[in-house]
Motif scaffolding. Sequence first.
Motif, short mmCIF file in Angstrom:
data_model
loop_
_atom_site.label_atom_id
_atom_site.label_comp_id
_atom_site.label_asym_id
_atom_site.label_seq_id
_atom_site.Cartn_x
_atom_site.Cartn_y
_atom_site.Cartn_z
N TYR A 351 107.03 5.56 -33.49
CA TYR A 351 107.65 5.24 -32.20
C TYR A 351 108.78 4.24 -32.40
N ARG A 429 101.01 2.99 -24.16
CA ARG A 429 101.27 4.28 -23.52
C ARG A 429 101.44 5.46 -24.49
N ILE A 430 101.20 5.28 -25.79
CA ILE A 430 101.41 6.38 -26.73
C ILE A 430 100.17 7.28 -26.77
N TYR A 434 102.62 12.08 -25.61
CA TYR A 434 103.79 11.23 -25.85
C TYR A 434 104.17 11.25 -27.33
N TYR A 435 103.16 11.19 -28.20
CA TYR A 435 103.43 11.14 -29.63
C TYR A 435 104.01 12.47 -30.14
N GLU A 437 106.18 14.20 -28.58
CA GLU A 437 107.62 14.05 -28.33
C GLU A 437 108.27 13.17 -29.39
#
Length: 450
Positions: A351, A429-430, A434-435, A437
């Motif tokens: 991230y 928030r990961i 999300y990860y 993406e």
Amino acid sequence: MPSQKLSTLEKVGFGAGDMALNVVISSMMLLITFFYTDIYGLKTTDLALLFVLVKVVGAIADLVMGQLTDRYTSKGGRYRPYLLWLAVPYGISVFFVFTTPDWQYSAKLIWAYSTYILMTVMTAGVGIPYISLVSALTNDPKERLSANGYRLFFAKIGAFMVTIIVPILAQKWGDGNPAVGYQAAMAVMAAMGIGLFLFCNFTTTERVVHVVEKQSLLAQLKVLLRNDQWLILCGVCVTGTVGYVVRGSVAIYYAKYYLGGDTETVAAFLSTGVIAAILSMVASTWITKFYCKVKLFRYTQIAVAAISAVIYFTVKPGDMALAFILYFLLSFVVDLHAPVFWSAIAETIDYGQVKTGKRVSGFAFGGISVCQKAGMAVAGGLVGILLSYFNYQPNLEQTQFALTGIALMFSVIPGFFHLVMGMLMFKYRISDDYYTEVKVQMRDSGYIAG
């Protein structure tokens, strides 16, 4: 980049590394405080200073190892060779810590400082490469989570061996001399740790090669300070470690003095917590297939705070059965988050690379380990100070004030830190979606070389 599946043997081999590491980690969380006060003979005030100083040294060692793993690689990979090179020195250092010389107090204090520092440095030498290794095994978040499930399962097996085998062997082999008994028992654990690290080295493969730009320490620190999700994990690591270590450090005192247990009862009590944690590793891997791993992390730690309060207010001195039941429940719930946490570190590194355009891996893992050391330092100092404050006296019948202090240190005090830990995770928030993406952006940006 296609998903990279890991074989069962490789996951077992990876898990064996944490089993080896837990020879130290479990001993430091569950045995060392009791060993130093009741067997080695250190004063609680000296103990508090020792724990703080050693963890400062350990934090520096972690950062150094993080830099070494970032800057250098070999035919065997970036991380695995350290497990081969340092396995034996690591085992020897463990043996030294649990050796009690028949010297004057001041000389024994110097020996305790020297050997504990040596073991801490050796643990950093194998620990930082090991916890970083998962990022090189696979780029698949599910496989990382699964590998960490194996890892933490075997870690708890190691903890189980330390908590049940060491006290019993120490009593059996000591022949009335617990110092000799602990030395012999921990020699077995040290030898086991050496073998397990070698097994980990020979059964794992580093197949993911990340592009790591050479940066100064200051530059890396600036990059990490821009990684908000990694910073959240740092806070989570510190608070969670304080909770773990405070509770773990006084668990023996709680079972022996508050519940009135003998050696076998103490071993059974500690093992109850470890068995619950082993089952928790299995349950966590299954639950995260159907339920959001971030939510699981948050709510389990809040639940731990509630269970801790229940333990304090309902378990009375000598109330053995209820204590065992609630300790099993607490130990099961508290560790449901563990595979999620160790997988999350690698994800925050990816991230951060997408967010800042720069990758900081070794320093990131080293920084988490520094946070763990910071939590252990705070917890160790806190335990030493509180034992002194509550007037704990080794190997004597404790006052009601001391028993109350032991109960608080086992329940409410660590429960508070787990509550803070759970609340911090509301900022994280990961999730898996999300990860996914993040991985696409890494591939499109050319950040993954193999």
